[in-house]
Write a protein that holds these residues in place. Structure first.
Motif, short mmCIF file in Angstrom:
data_model
loop_
_atom_site.label_atom_id
_atom_site.label_comp_id
_atom_site.label_asym_id
_atom_site.label_seq_id
_atom_site.Cartn_x
_atom_site.Cartn_y
_atom_site.Cartn_z
N PHE A 52 -2.26 17.50 -4.16
CA PHE A 52 -1.65 16.79 -3.04
C PHE A 52 -2.03 17.43 -1.71
CE2 PHE A 52 1.96 16.67 -0.05
CZ PHE A 52 1.96 15.32 0.25
N PHE A 53 -1.94 18.76 -1.63
CA PHE A 53 -2.23 19.44 -0.37
C PHE A 53 -3.73 19.49 -0.09
CE2 PHE A 53 2.02 21.24 -1.20
CZ PHE A 53 2.61 20.96 0.02
N GLN A 54 -4.55 19.37 -1.13
CA GLN A 54 -6.00 19.40 -0.93
C GLN A 54 -6.50 18.09 -0.31
OE1 GLN A 54 -8.21 20.24 -4.49
NE2 GLN A 54 -10.19 20.31 -3.42
N ASP A 55 -6.02 16.94 -0.84
CA ASP A 55 -6.45 15.64 -0.33
C ASP A 55 -5.40 14.60 -0.71
OD1 ASP A 55 -7.68 13.39 0.57
OD2 ASP A 55 -9.50 13.60 -0.63
N ILE A 56 -4.69 14.10 0.30
CA ILE A 56 -3.60 13.17 0.01
C ILE A 56 -4.10 11.78 -0.37
CG2 ILE A 56 -2.00 14.37 1.55
CD1 ILE A 56 -2.47 12.13 3.58
N TRP A 57 -5.39 11.50 -0.13
CA TRP A 57 -5.93 10.17 -0.42
C TRP A 57 -6.64 10.11 -1.76
CZ3 TRP A 57 -3.50 7.18 2.64
CH2 TRP A 57 -3.24 7.54 3.96
N PHE A 115 0.81 -1.22 0.00
CA PHE A 115 0.00 0.00 0.00
C PHE A 115 0.85 1.28 0.00
CE2 PHE A 115 -2.15 3.42 2.33
CZ PHE A 115 -3.22 3.65 1.47
N PRO A 116 1.89 1.40 0.86
CA PRO A 116 2.71 2.63 0.80
C PRO A 116 3.37 2.83 -0.56
CG PRO A 116 3.14 1.41 2.82
CD PRO A 116 2.32 0.51 1.95
N LEU A 117 3.78 1.74 -1.21
CA LEU A 117 4.42 1.86 -2.52
C LEU A 117 3.43 2.38 -3.56
CD1 LEU A 117 6.46 -1.48 -2.60
CD2 LEU A 117 7.18 0.77 -1.78
N VAL A 118 2.23 1.82 -3.55
CA VAL A 118 1.19 2.27 -4.49
C VAL A 118 0.81 3.71 -4.20
CG1 VAL A 118 -1.17 1.88 -5.28
CG2 VAL A 118 0.32 -0.08 -4.81
N TRP A 119 0.74 4.06 -2.93
CA TRP A 119 0.38 5.44 -2.55
C TRP A 119 1.42 6.43 -3.07
CZ3 TRP A 119 2.60 9.17 0.73
CH2 TRP A 119 1.77 10.24 1.05
N VAL A 120 2.70 6.10 -2.93
CA VAL A 120 3.76 6.99 -3.42
C VAL A 120 3.66 7.17 -4.93
CG1 VAL A 120 6.25 7.15 -3.81
CG2 VAL A 120 5.38 6.56 -1.54
N ILE A 121 3.34 6.08 -5.65
CA ILE A 121 3.28 6.15 -7.11
C ILE A 121 2.14 7.07 -7.57
CG2 ILE A 121 2.80 4.81 -9.20
CD1 ILE A 121 4.27 2.47 -7.88
N TYR A 122 0.93 6.91 -7.00
CA TYR A 122 -0.15 7.76 -7.50
C TYR A 122 -0.06 9.18 -6.95
CZ TYR A 122 -3.42 7.25 -3.44
OH TYR A 122 -4.03 7.27 -2.22
N GLU A 123 0.64 9.40 -5.83
CA GLU A 123 0.89 10.77 -5.39
C GLU A 123 1.87 11.47 -6.33
OE1 GLU A 123 -0.57 12.48 -3.08
OE2 GLU A 123 -1.77 10.82 -2.33
N SER A 124 2.80 10.69 -6.92
CA SER A 124 3.78 11.28 -7.83
C SER A 124 3.15 11.75 -9.13
CB SER A 124 4.88 10.27 -8.13
OG SER A 124 4.39 9.20 -8.93
N LEU A 125 1.92 11.35 -9.41
CA LEU A 125 1.23 11.74 -10.65
C LEU A 125 0.23 12.86 -10.43
CD1 LEU A 125 0.64 8.14 -12.08
CD2 LEU A 125 2.34 9.82 -12.84
N LYS A 126 0.26 13.46 -9.24
CA LYS A 126 -0.63 14.58 -8.93
C LYS A 126 0.07 15.90 -9.17
CE LYS A 126 -3.52 12.57 -5.25
NZ LYS A 126 -3.90 12.74 -3.82
N SER A 127 -0.70 16.97 -9.06
CA SER A 127 -0.13 18.31 -8.98
C SER A 127 -0.01 18.66 -7.50
CB SER A 127 -1.01 19.32 -9.69
OG SER A 127 -2.28 19.41 -9.07
N ASN A 128 0.80 19.66 -7.17
CA ASN A 128 0.97 20.04 -5.77
C ASN A 128 -0.33 20.50 -5.12
OD1 ASN A 128 3.59 19.79 -4.38
ND2 ASN A 128 4.38 20.82 -6.19
N PRO A 129 -1.16 21.32 -5.80
CA PRO A 129 -2.45 21.70 -5.18
C PRO A 129 -3.33 20.48 -4.86
CG PRO A 129 -1.95 23.17 -6.99
CD PRO A 129 -0.92 22.09 -7.04
#
Length: 278
Positions: free
Chosen positions: A41-46, A25-39
């Motif tokens: 990410f800060f709006q909703d990390i999930w 789960f942490p690995l998958v979470w890091v991967i899809y967080e890396s495909l977001k924009s910064n706004p």
């Protein structure tokens, strides 16, 4: 005939599945967080990304230096692995397959090193490296990593080699093989699973090594991946570009995952056979 499963087998299987999920789960979470924009990410990390930002990987590769650090890591890890693996294999052969005076004493001295914390050697090692003008050099770091033997690897590979029948070497000797030929053409091929196991462990150790490169390297252009990740993390205090850092973390994970997937069977075989036969 299939073995009948009990309820305890089912419970253990469920526990193992849950354990695997906690790792994945942490690995998958890091991967899809890396495909977001910064706004985002800060709006909703999930939340999942609304649009895949592949540019984060290009930014991490160029702007944050992960591309250059991977090249440095390839040189450092590759050189250290080749040299140290040769010495480990040679030492394990000499200490388990050869009979000579003082062999047990040498083993005892090597075993004593298990009780010495590695941090105690940092100061004398640094002084020697500085006097030899090998600081701030990836080549110097390769020499330092390669010449320092590990008791764990010697015991693992030595246990594997000691399980091989001595008749194999005796037959090679009768055919006129020299000592090195017996080592290189008989023992090394038969010890491939054990050697691969040691190689994978060494690779992971060198790839994740932070303390050595951090102490001996002062030029950021020579940083391997572990130190580069630390440097990029420090930059987040001023830029807060976390999605790009996640992209760099994903890039850093790829080589380790590929190596493990390629050599998983030999790794498990070598670890199991070495433990059972040794």
């Amino acid at each position: 005939m299939k073995e009948k499963r009990t309820w305890l087998d089912v419970v253990w299987r469920i526990i193992l599945y849950l354990w695997a999920l906690t790792i994945l789960f942490p690995l998958v979470w890091v991967i899809y967080e890396s495909l977001k924009s910064n706004p985002e990410f800060f709006q909703d990390i999930w939340a999942l990304p609304t649009e895949l930002k592949w540019g984060n990987y290009l930014k991490a590769w160029n702007q944050y230096g992960f591309g250059q650090s991977l090249l440095n890591t390839l040189y450092y890890v590759g050189g250290s692995l080749v040299v140290s693996l040769f010495f480990t294999t040679l030492n394990a052969y000499a200490l388990t397959r050869m009979e000579f005076k003082g062999r047990k004493l040498i083993w005892s001295l090597i075993m004593l090193s298990l009780f010495l914390p590695g941090v105690n050697a940092l100061v004398p090692q640094y002084v020697i490296m500085r006097e030899l003008d090998l600081t701030n050099s990836l080549t110097g770091l390769i020499l330092l990593s390669s010449l320092g033997e590990s008791v764990f690897f010697l015991m693992l590979l030595g246990g594997f080699m000691s399980s091989l029948p001595k008749e194999l070497e005796e037959s090679a000797t009768m055919d006129g093989a020299t000592l090195f030929q017996r080592f290189w053409r008989v023992i090394v091929p038969l010890s491939t699973p054990g050697i691969v196991t040691v190689a994978v462990f060494k690779f992971l150790g060198y790839y994740n090594n932070f303390m050595g490169p951090f102490i001996y390297l002062s030029d950021p252009k020579k940083y391997p991946i572990a130190v580069q990740m630390y440097s990029a993390n420090k930059q987040m205090e001023y830029t807060a570009d976390w999605v790009t850092l996640f992209a760099g973390v994903t890039i850093a994970m790829v080589p380790s995952v590929i190596i493990f997937m390629l050599f998983q069977r030999l790794l498990m075989e070598g670890a199991t056979m070495g433990a059972v036969k040794g």
